[in-house]
Design a protein around this motif. Structure first.
Motif, short mmCIF file in Angstrom:
data_model
loop_
_atom_site.label_atom_id
_atom_site.label_comp_id
_atom_site.label_asym_id
_atom_site.label_seq_id
_atom_site.Cartn_x
_atom_site.Cartn_y
_atom_site.Cartn_z
N GLN A 248 82.09 66.30 18.60
CA GLN A 248 82.23 64.99 17.95
C GLN A 248 83.70 64.61 17.77
O GLN A 248 84.04 63.43 17.76
CB GLN A 248 81.48 64.99 16.60
CG GLN A 248 82.24 65.53 15.41
CD GLN A 248 82.36 67.05 15.41
OE1 GLN A 248 82.02 67.71 16.39
NE2 GLN A 248 82.85 67.60 14.32
N LYS A 249 84.58 65.60 17.68
CA LYS A 249 86.01 65.31 17.59
C LYS A 249 86.52 64.72 18.89
O LYS A 249 87.28 63.74 18.90
CB LYS A 249 86.79 66.58 17.24
CG LYS A 249 88.28 66.36 17.06
CD LYS A 249 89.04 67.67 16.89
CE LYS A 249 88.69 68.36 15.61
NZ LYS A 249 89.52 69.58 15.38
N ILE A 250 86.09 65.30 20.00
CA ILE A 250 86.50 64.78 21.31
C ILE A 250 85.93 63.38 21.52
O ILE A 250 86.62 62.49 22.06
CB ILE A 250 86.03 65.72 22.43
CG1 ILE A 250 86.76 67.06 22.33
CG2 ILE A 250 86.28 65.09 23.80
CD1 ILE A 250 88.25 66.99 22.50
N ALA A 251 84.69 63.15 21.09
CA ALA A 251 84.10 61.81 21.22
C ALA A 251 84.92 60.78 20.46
O ALA A 251 85.13 59.66 20.95
CB ALA A 251 82.66 61.83 20.72
N ILE A 300 79.34 62.97 28.85
CA ILE A 300 80.13 63.24 27.65
C ILE A 300 79.32 62.76 26.45
O ILE A 300 78.90 61.60 26.40
CB ILE A 300 81.49 62.53 27.68
CG1 ILE A 300 82.27 62.92 28.94
CG2 ILE A 300 82.29 62.87 26.42
CD1 ILE A 300 82.63 64.38 29.04
N ARG A 301 79.12 63.65 25.51
CA ARG A 301 78.32 63.30 24.33
C ARG A 301 79.08 62.29 23.47
O ARG A 301 80.28 62.42 23.25
CB ARG A 301 78.01 64.55 23.51
CG ARG A 301 77.18 65.58 24.26
CD ARG A 301 77.06 66.86 23.48
NE ARG A 301 76.24 66.68 22.29
CZ ARG A 301 76.06 67.63 21.36
NH1 ARG A 301 76.68 68.80 21.48
NH2 ARG A 301 75.29 67.39 20.31
N PHE A 306 75.81 62.39 16.54
CA PHE A 306 76.23 63.07 15.31
C PHE A 306 76.16 62.10 14.13
O PHE A 306 77.18 61.81 13.48
CB PHE A 306 77.66 63.61 15.46
CG PHE A 306 77.87 64.41 16.71
CD1 PHE A 306 77.56 65.76 16.73
CD2 PHE A 306 78.36 63.82 17.86
CE1 PHE A 306 77.75 66.51 17.88
CE2 PHE A 306 78.55 64.55 19.02
CZ PHE A 306 78.25 65.92 19.03
N PRO A 307 75.00 61.59 13.80
CA PRO A 307 74.89 60.62 12.70
C PRO A 307 75.29 61.26 11.37
O PRO A 307 74.87 62.37 11.04
CB PRO A 307 73.41 60.24 12.72
CG PRO A 307 72.72 61.38 13.39
CD PRO A 307 73.69 61.90 14.40
N ASP A 308 76.13 60.57 10.62
CA ASP A 308 76.61 61.03 9.31
C ASP A 308 77.35 62.36 9.39
O ASP A 308 77.50 63.04 8.38
CB ASP A 308 75.44 61.15 8.32
CG ASP A 308 74.70 59.85 8.12
OD1 ASP A 308 75.39 58.80 8.07
OD2 ASP A 308 73.46 59.87 8.04
N GLU A 377 92.83 67.86 11.82
CA GLU A 377 92.24 68.00 10.49
C GLU A 377 91.28 66.87 10.14
O GLU A 377 90.22 67.11 9.57
CB GLU A 377 93.35 68.10 9.44
CG GLU A 377 94.25 69.31 9.62
CD GLU A 377 93.45 70.60 9.71
OE1 GLU A 377 92.72 70.93 8.75
OE2 GLU A 377 93.54 71.27 10.75
N ILE A 378 91.64 65.64 10.46
CA ILE A 378 90.71 64.54 10.22
C ILE A 378 89.49 64.70 11.12
O ILE A 378 88.37 64.34 10.74
CB ILE A 378 91.40 63.18 10.46
CG1 ILE A 378 92.56 62.99 9.47
CG2 ILE A 378 90.42 62.03 10.29
CD1 ILE A 378 93.37 61.73 9.72
N GLY A 379 89.70 65.28 12.30
CA GLY A 379 88.60 65.48 13.23
C GLY A 379 87.56 66.46 12.75
O GLY A 379 86.46 66.52 13.31
N ARG A 380 87.87 67.27 11.74
CA ARG A 380 86.88 68.20 11.19
C ARG A 380 85.96 67.54 10.17
O ARG A 380 84.92 68.07 9.82
CB ARG A 380 87.61 69.38 10.53
CG ARG A 380 86.70 70.54 10.18
CD ARG A 380 87.46 71.67 9.50
NE ARG A 380 88.12 71.20 8.29
CZ ARG A 380 89.38 71.46 7.98
NH1 ARG A 380 90.14 72.15 8.80
NH2 ARG A 380 89.91 71.01 6.85
N GLN A 381 86.38 66.39 9.66
CA GLN A 381 85.59 65.70 8.65
C GLN A 381 84.24 65.28 9.22
O GLN A 381 84.12 65.02 10.42
CB GLN A 381 86.36 64.49 8.12
CG GLN A 381 87.66 64.85 7.43
CD GLN A 381 87.46 65.78 6.25
OE1 GLN A 381 86.52 65.62 5.46
NE2 GLN A 381 88.32 66.78 6.15
#
Length: 450
Positions: A248-251, A300-301, A306-308, A377-381
């Motif tokens: 989801q971070k890559i998306a 690519i997903r 990844f809802p919510d 770090e924001i990508g982990r949220q």
């Protein structure tokens, strides 16, 4: 803004300020070892003068890194008590290892490094420099081990909501640590390379060139030219690892809202979270799939899967492109500098325009580091431990007004310290005159000691 968002911004502000200084001190410690080694091998006063000048910058940087690191650690108790309650069995020991094996090593031998020359033998002094450099790198290892585990948790079990260790090897050497560690160490090397070149260029432009200026400028440009291709390779490998563990971070980075085949690589767009689409897209068809999956028609997903449970798109989308653009600028400037130097240009006689470019790139390493850190770090949220523990679950119930007050105080103090730090660098560059080795009569005698 609610208390949770303010607490996140406060932690981001603290870590943003703190990370600036280890990013310099990690690689600069090794550069100082290089200066000392060249001095011991050649007895050329220029290398000793370079060591003495840059040791002052290292000491200042180290001090600010320590102070800001202490402040940052307090927030685990004030704003994020739930994190240590739930994950303290893992986070606590890793932070303790950093203090015991790295910080104590740095702090113990830093005094010898700063004040021991002409008081201990050359051999002992060089070993002190080497141990300080090792300590800074070990600090990075332990901190990144914990941070990487929060992104790719392994080697744990959960009992009554608390994380417990099943295998310390799996915890420490988690799947993303090698990529993250190499990426950060190379980023530190690039940050220091451009700082070396920028301060040297400033000295030349201001007519304050010293005995070592030309050599340090050449070293900075050459080191940057070598490291930036390695960073590009390491960054690509890190991205593929992230795609495997945090898709989801890559998306979000690529602005892919819906799963698709042959995804384009967007050079520019304006992500719109409300409509879950991008405005004003400028992209290269199928290139994202080719880069990420090595197949132009690969799937690519998208964020719709990844809802919510996916990060905000805009900070990652723009932050990643700032980092990449800065890296491209580093590549062009460093290789341009090497080309000029290989054409026989003396470092002191480089074109003034190019010297100004080097000055302008002086803190480009900070820009790239912060942009990359925000993406990470924001990508982990919305998770603090990816897939297992949400950030909102571990926040304190401190009122938003109190967090806003301390956040404002932090920002004011940090702004003052940052301006003061840059001002001191300028003062040192323009005023400091290195003491020649010939003024050190005790050196020859000390060489014979151990």
């Amino acid at each position: 803004m609610d208390a949770l968002l303010l607490a996140r911004i406060q932690f981001a502000a603290n870590i943003s300020f703190h990370i600036l200084f280890p990013t310099i001190s990690i690689a600069l410690g090794w550069v100082l070892c290089f200066f000392r080694w060249r001095w011991l091998r050649q007895r050329d006063e220029a290398w000793l003068a370079a060591y003495r000048f840059w040791t002052q910058i290292f000491a200042l940087t180290f001090a600010l890194g320590v102070v800001s690191g202490i402040t940052m650690s307090f927030q685990f108790g004030t704003n994020w008590p739930g994190f240590m309650e739930r994950a303290g069995n893992i986070a606590g020991p890793l932070l303790g290892y950093e203090v015991l094996t790295a910080f104590f090593l740095e702090a113990t031998f830093l005094g010898v490094m700063l004040f021991g020359h002409n008081r201990v033998s050359e051999r002992v002094h060089f070993m002190a420099c080497l141990l300080v450099a090792i300590g800074t790198s070990m600090s990075a290892f332990w901190i990144l081990s914990l941070n990487s585990w929060m992104h790719t948790p392994t080697g744990y079990t959960i009992i009554n909501g608390e994380f417990h260790v099943q295998s310390w090897l799996a915890v420490i050497f988690n799947p993303s640590l090698p990529y993250r560690l190499v990426h950060v160490l190379l980023a530190s090397g690039l940050t220091v390379s451009f700082l070396l070149a920028a301060i040297s260029a400033w000295q030349i432009l201001r007519g304050k060139a010293q005995l070592f200026t030309a050599r340090v400028l050449r070293l900075g440009v050459t080191l940057a030219a070598v490291l930036i291709p390695l960073q590009i390779i390491a960054g690509d490998a890190h991205g593929l690892n992230t795609l495997e563990h945090e898709p989801q971070k890559i998306a979000a980075i690529e602005g892919i809202w819906h799963t698709e085949r042959g995804a384009p690589l967007l050079l520019f767009a304006w992500p719109d979270a409300k409509t879950q689409s991008n405005r004003w897209e400028i992209g290269i068809p199928k290139l994202a799939s080719l880069v990420l999956r090595h197949d132009p028609d690969a799937e690519i997903r998208g964020l719709n899967e990844f809802p919510d449970a996916h990060p905000p798109v805009a900070p990652l989308f723009f932050g990643f492109r700032i980092m990449v653009a800065t890296g491209v600028a580093m590549l062009l400037v460093s290789w341009g500098g090497v080309w000029l130097l290989r054409r026989g240009k003396d470092a002191l006689q480089l074109p003034r325009r190019f010297l100004w470019v080097l000055v302008g790139m002086g803190f480009s390493g900070w820009v790239a580091t912060l942009a990359g850190w925000y993406v990470t770090e924001i990508g982990r949220q919305p998770f603090i431990i990816y897939g297992l523990l949400r950030t909102a679950e571990v926040a304190s119930n401190v009122p938003a007004s109190k967090i806003a007050f301390t956040l404002t105080a932090y920002l004011l103090i940090y702004s003052f310290l940052l301006i003061a730090y840059i001002g001191v660098l300028r003062h040192l560059a323009e005023k400091t005159v290195a003491q020649p080795a010939s003024d050190l009569p005790a050196d020859a005698a000390l060489e014979k000691g151990v």
